[in-house]
Design a protein around this motif. Sequence first.
Motif, short mmCIF file in Angstrom:
data_model
loop_
_atom_site.label_atom_id
_atom_site.label_comp_id
_atom_site.label_asym_id
_atom_site.label_seq_id
_atom_site.Cartn_x
_atom_site.Cartn_y
_atom_site.Cartn_z
N ARG A 122 0.74 -1.05 0.02
CA ARG A 122 -0.10 0.09 0.09
C ARG A 122 0.80 1.44 0.09
N VAL A 123 2.11 1.19 0.30
CA VAL A 123 3.27 2.30 0.19
C VAL A 123 2.95 2.93 -1.45
N MET A 154 15.18 2.20 -1.92
CA MET A 154 14.95 2.22 -3.23
C MET A 154 15.06 0.75 -3.23
N ALA A 155 15.89 -0.04 -2.66
CA ALA A 155 15.93 -1.42 -2.94
C ALA A 155 14.58 -2.26 -2.60
N VAL A 156 14.16 -1.85 -1.44
CA VAL A 156 12.92 -2.45 -1.28
C VAL A 156 11.69 -2.04 -2.15
N LEU A 157 11.47 -0.74 -2.06
CA LEU A 157 10.33 -0.42 -2.58
C LEU A 157 10.28 0.01 -4.07
N GLY A 158 11.45 0.16 -4.69
CA GLY A 158 11.88 0.42 -6.21
C GLY A 158 11.76 1.79 -6.42
N GLY A 159 12.08 2.31 -7.73
CA GLY A 159 12.31 3.49 -8.25
C GLY A 159 11.15 4.50 -7.98
N LYS A 160 9.90 4.17 -8.40
CA LYS A 160 8.76 5.11 -8.29
C LYS A 160 8.36 5.07 -6.80
#
Length: 191
Positions: A122-123, A154-160
């Motif tokens: 949900r983030v 960044m590693a966990v949630l990705g770029g966007k």
Amino acid sequence: FFLRPGCIDMRAAFASASPRSLAASTLRRTAPLHTEARIKELGLTLPAAGTPKANYTIACWESPTRLYLSGHLPIKPDGSMATGTVGGEGGLSLEEAQEAAKWCGLGLLATIQDQLGGDLDRVEQVVKLFGIVASAPEFKQQHLVLNGCSDVMMAVLGGKRGYHARSAIGTNTLPLDSPVEVEAIITVKPA
């Protein structure tokens, strides 16, 4: 658990949500993210969700989609905490301080997960991180210390979702002899 005026306890809303509404919110997602699986894939372990160390709340909901997180210290899953000052004679190295900042980031993720009833998918976005580094006067790389936290987001949630605005400052001391403390502003998808 204590809420300040103006803070909304969204955990109660998640607890009272019906299975049908939770299923519907899951179906509204356009693609499965599986953030928790990404954490395992990276070989990371989240510590316990943060708790206040004085008279404040660890998280405050401004609205159902905006979450403010109080400063998190570098606490590891075993409950131990990195301590010390960065730089100077006998101080922590840049790499040790970056590792401490990483633990702050993992602690922030654990608190977010707790606030969202376990669903990090949900983030929507990490809007901003604000980091404070306890450092010797001659240490001038506070911005690089905070890369430890930024990199894990960044590693966990990705770029966007993980890319964010950020500030980093130095100070002579932090609570409990912590070398770094990081707070965050997060936007989340409605349940």
